[in-house]
Design an enzyme around this catalytic site. Sequence first.
Site, PDB file in Angstrom:
ATOM      1  N   HIS A 127      -0.242 -30.546  -0.099  1.00 46.04           N
ATOM      2  CA  HIS A 127      -0.367 -30.363  -1.437  1.00 46.04           C
ATOM      3  C   HIS A 127       0.901 -30.359  -2.161  1.00 46.04           C
ATOM      4  O   HIS A 127       1.278 -28.985  -2.586  1.00 46.04           O
ATOM      5  CB  HIS A 127      -1.422 -29.363  -1.632  1.00 46.04           C
ATOM      6  CG  HIS A 127      -1.471 -29.043  -3.084  1.00 46.04           C
ATOM      7  ND1 HIS A 127      -2.124 -29.808  -3.911  1.00 46.04           N
ATOM      8  CD2 HIS A 127      -1.083 -27.982  -4.058  1.00 46.04           C
ATOM      9  CE1 HIS A 127      -2.200 -29.211  -5.242  1.00 46.04           C
ATOM     10  NE2 HIS A 127      -1.407 -28.141  -5.299  1.00 46.04           N
ATOM     11  N   GLN A 148      -2.777 -10.560   4.611  1.00 43.03           N
ATOM     12  CA  GLN A 148      -4.066 -11.096   4.559  1.00 43.03           C
ATOM     13  C   GLN A 148      -4.542 -11.565   5.858  1.00 43.03           C
ATOM     14  O   GLN A 148      -5.810 -11.740   6.001  1.00 43.03           O
ATOM     15  CB  GLN A 148      -4.041 -12.087   3.015  1.00 43.03           C
ATOM     16  CG  GLN A 148      -3.841 -11.344   1.953  1.00 43.03           C
ATOM     17  CD  GLN A 148      -4.083 -12.099   0.731  1.00 43.03           C
ATOM     18  OE1 GLN A 148      -4.400 -13.367   0.716  1.00 43.03           O
ATOM     19  NE2 GLN A 148      -3.790 -11.409  -0.461  1.00 43.03           N
ATOM     20  N   ASP A 202      -6.411 -32.749  -5.695  1.00 43.13           N
ATOM     21  CA  ASP A 202      -5.795 -34.174  -5.887  1.00 43.13           C
ATOM     22  C   ASP A 202      -6.660 -35.120  -5.484  1.00 43.13           C
ATOM     23  O   ASP A 202      -6.673 -36.187  -6.041  1.00 43.13           O
ATOM     24  CB  ASP A 202      -4.693 -33.958  -4.505  1.00 43.13           C
ATOM     25  CG  ASP A 202      -3.972 -32.730  -4.735  1.00 43.13           C
ATOM     26  OD1 ASP A 202      -3.187 -32.446  -5.860  1.00 43.13           O
ATOM     27  OD2 ASP A 202      -4.045 -31.938  -3.754  1.00 43.13           O
ATOM     28  N   GLY A 222      -8.988 -17.690 -11.311  1.00 38.69           N
ATOM     29  CA  GLY A 222      -9.974 -16.606 -10.792  1.00 38.69           C
ATOM     30  C   GLY A 222     -11.082 -16.479 -11.845  1.00 38.69           C
ATOM     31  O   GLY A 222     -12.235 -16.481 -11.742  1.00 38.69           O
ATOM     32  N   ASN A 252      -0.360 -21.402  -3.771  1.00 37.56           N
ATOM     33  CA  ASN A 252       0.864 -22.489  -3.388  1.00 37.56           C
ATOM     34  C   ASN A 252       2.041 -21.602  -2.601  1.00 37.56           C
ATOM     35  O   ASN A 252       2.386 -20.351  -3.194  1.00 37.56           O
ATOM     36  CB  ASN A 252       1.375 -22.997  -4.462  1.00 37.56           C
ATOM     37  CG  ASN A 252       0.412 -24.598  -4.858  1.00 37.56           C
ATOM     38  OD1 ASN A 252      -0.272 -25.077  -3.656  1.00 37.56           O
ATOM     39  ND2 ASN A 252       0.008 -24.869  -6.072  1.00 37.56           N
TER      40      ASN A 252
HETATM   41  P1  NAX Z   1      -2.181 -16.720 -12.300  1.00 37.08           P
HETATM   42  O1  NAX Z   1      -0.718 -16.409 -12.029  1.00 37.08           O
HETATM   43  O2  NAX Z   1      -3.080 -16.903 -13.492  1.00 37.08           O
HETATM   44  O3  NAX Z   1      -2.911 -15.736 -11.028  1.00 37.08           O
HETATM   45  C1  NAX Z   1      -2.600 -15.336  -9.937  1.00 37.08           C
HETATM   46  C2  NAX Z   1      -3.342 -13.888  -9.471  1.00 37.08           C
HETATM   47  O4  NAX Z   1      -2.834 -13.515  -8.149  1.00 37.08           O
HETATM   48  C3  NAX Z   1      -2.544 -12.932 -10.416  1.00 37.08           C
HETATM   49  O5  NAX Z   1      -3.602 -12.111 -11.190  1.00 37.08           O
HETATM   50  C4  NAX Z   1      -1.725 -11.783  -9.479  1.00 37.08           C
HETATM   51  O6  NAX Z   1      -2.006 -10.698  -9.758  1.00 37.08           O
HETATM   52  C5  NAX Z   1      -2.476 -12.176  -8.204  1.00 37.08           C
HETATM   53  N1  NAX Z   1      -1.919 -11.698  -6.965  1.00 37.08           N
HETATM   54  C6  NAX Z   1      -0.653 -11.970  -6.723  1.00 37.08           C
HETATM   55  N2  NAX Z   1      -0.130 -11.354  -5.592  1.00 37.08           N
HETATM   56  C7  NAX Z   1      -1.560 -10.929  -5.057  1.00 37.08           C
HETATM   57  C8  NAX Z   1      -1.869 -10.298  -3.663  1.00 37.08           C
HETATM   58  N3  NAX Z   1      -0.950 -10.186  -2.880  1.00 37.08           N
HETATM   59  N4  NAX Z   1      -3.211 -10.161  -3.633  1.00 37.08           N
HETATM   60  C9  NAX Z   1      -3.995 -10.368  -4.559  1.00 37.08           C
HETATM   61  N5  NAX Z   1      -3.798 -11.200  -5.718  1.00 37.08           N
HETATM   62  C10 NAX Z   1      -2.558 -11.390  -5.982  1.00 37.08           C
HETATM   63  O7  NAX Z   1      -2.154 -18.127 -11.307  1.00 37.08           O
HETATM   64  P2  NAX Z   1      -3.372 -19.332 -11.107  1.00 37.08           P
HETATM   65  O8  NAX Z   1      -3.107 -20.076 -12.294  1.00 37.08           O
HETATM   66  O9  NAX Z   1      -4.669 -18.545 -11.061  1.00 37.08           O
HETATM   67  O10 NAX Z   1      -3.086 -20.124  -9.817  1.00 37.08           O
HETATM   68  C11 NAX Z   1      -3.007 -19.469  -8.493  1.00 37.08           C
HETATM   69  C12 NAX Z   1      -2.338 -20.020  -7.450  1.00 37.08           C
HETATM   70  O11 NAX Z   1      -3.072 -21.428  -7.280  1.00 37.08           O
HETATM   71  C13 NAX Z   1      -0.860 -20.439  -7.750  1.00 37.08           C
HETATM   72  O12 NAX Z   1      -0.357 -20.180  -6.656  1.00 37.08           O
HETATM   73  C14 NAX Z   1      -1.111 -21.912  -7.962  1.00 37.08           C
HETATM   74  O13 NAX Z   1       0.228 -22.457  -7.644  1.00 37.08           O
HETATM   75  C15 NAX Z   1      -1.991 -22.357  -7.197  1.00 37.08           C
HETATM   76  N6  NAX Z   1      -2.499 -23.747  -7.328  1.00 37.08           N
HETATM   77  C16 NAX Z   1      -3.071 -24.673  -6.456  1.00 37.08           C
HETATM   78  C17 NAX Z   1      -3.803 -25.745  -6.558  1.00 37.08           C
HETATM   79  C18 NAX Z   1      -4.001 -26.373  -5.334  1.00 37.08           C
HETATM   80  O14 NAX Z   1      -4.477 -27.754  -5.586  1.00 37.08           O
HETATM   81  N7  NAX Z   1      -3.907 -26.250  -4.193  1.00 37.08           N
HETATM   82  C19 NAX Z   1      -3.739 -26.323  -7.885  1.00 37.08           C
HETATM   83  C20 NAX Z   1      -3.786 -25.124  -9.016  1.00 37.08           C
HETATM   84  C21 NAX Z   1      -2.830 -24.125  -8.702  1.00 37.08           C
HETATM   85  O15 NAX Z   1      -1.631 -24.331  -9.346  1.00 37.08           O
END
Ligand code: NAX
Length: 328
Positions: free
Chosen positions: A187, A112, A159, A17, A131
């Site tokens: 993914h 959501q 990817d 974010g 993920n």
């Molecule tokens: P972070 O843990 O830094 O941030 C996640 C944020 O989501 C936190 O601030 C948390 O409070 C918030 N959150 C949790 N539940 C929520 C909800 N119900 N409503 C709103 N916000 C909520 O993770 P970050 O590094 O930013 O990664 C986010 C996601 O992207 C993870 O699931 C990660 O695995 C996934 N990714 C996906 C990728 C892809 O290619 N599709 C690659 C990058 C990343 O690994």
Amino acid sequence: TRTPVTVTVTGAAGQIGYALLFRIASGALLGPDVPVKLRLLEIPQAVKAAEGTAMELDDCAFPLLSGVEIFDDAKKAFAGTNVALLVGARPRTKGMERGDLLEANGGIFKPQGEAINAGAADDVKILVVGNPANTNALIAQQHAPDVPAERFTAMTRLDHNRAIAQVAKKAGVAVTDIKKLTIWGNHSATQYPDLFHAEIAGKNAAETVNDRDWLENDFIPTVAKRGAAIIEARGASSAASAASAAIDHVHTWVNGTADGDWTSMAVVSDGSYGVPEGLISSFPVTTKDGKWEIVQGLEIDEFSRGRIDASVAELSEERDAVRKLGLV
Ligand code: NAX
């Protein structure tokens, strides 16, 4: 002047974010002439951090940013939204089984999906980054029956971009010389980055590289395990590159793929290439006028068939698991 486009970002206080919001506000998502209104969704404990990010967004004085609102309620956050970036998810923690992970994420992506169904704009486009992205997208989509299924997509653009960078390096060419690369499937580590249909400066990529050992034993695992390699090196998971890929995904969806090229997006299958209908799987897609289409007619040899089938089998298993949990 144009009316602002409303973009909702979930997980706005997280590390992706933080890398994503500033690029959206600068115009990279939708174009240099499109004003945006940002709506941030976070869990209550992270709202304060999101407020801090919003203060910094103010401090950038972005000409295209017409407002930032923060919510801890999905219904409010998605009301009237045109672009929904679902980034926040429940990460896998130690000792967590895959079933637990899918269930925890079902608790996020089901409401959501319902909130998008209830209040998003008619033209809403949804990208799931959190993920397990493909299956989270499936859960949200299944709870938004009034939104056309093709509006729900999941991200394999990171990817895709990683694969382009690896091939360009191997061939000693610019990334812009690589076209028609495809990520197939999930993914996850089973994803299949396909060089057999890709081109390097207009010629077949696999033939140009002409190094089967590299292709099978270096290229494919390097791309598939790049996320783990980043964690190992950086001590934190990919964030700026993931945000950049999310920008690319939506920008390409809205503005179209170039002639003679395509991109990779996880989209709902119509049965193309033997991928069971309804699964959200990555395909080669072209985009035009805000709509995507799966590239048809590619010949799939035995090697590619095996790789695609293995990744798609994993997606089917994930779907079965969330079915058992009553999430779809
Ligand atoms: P972070 O843990 O830094 O941030 C996640 C944020 O989501 C936190 O601030 C948390 O409070 C918030 N959150 C949790 N539940 C929520 C909800 N119900 N409503 C709103 N916000 C909520 O993770 P970050 O590094 O930013 O990664 C986010 C996601 O992207 C993870 O699931 C990660 O695995 C996934 N990714 C996906 C990728 C892809 O290619 N599709 C690659 C990058 C990343 O690994």
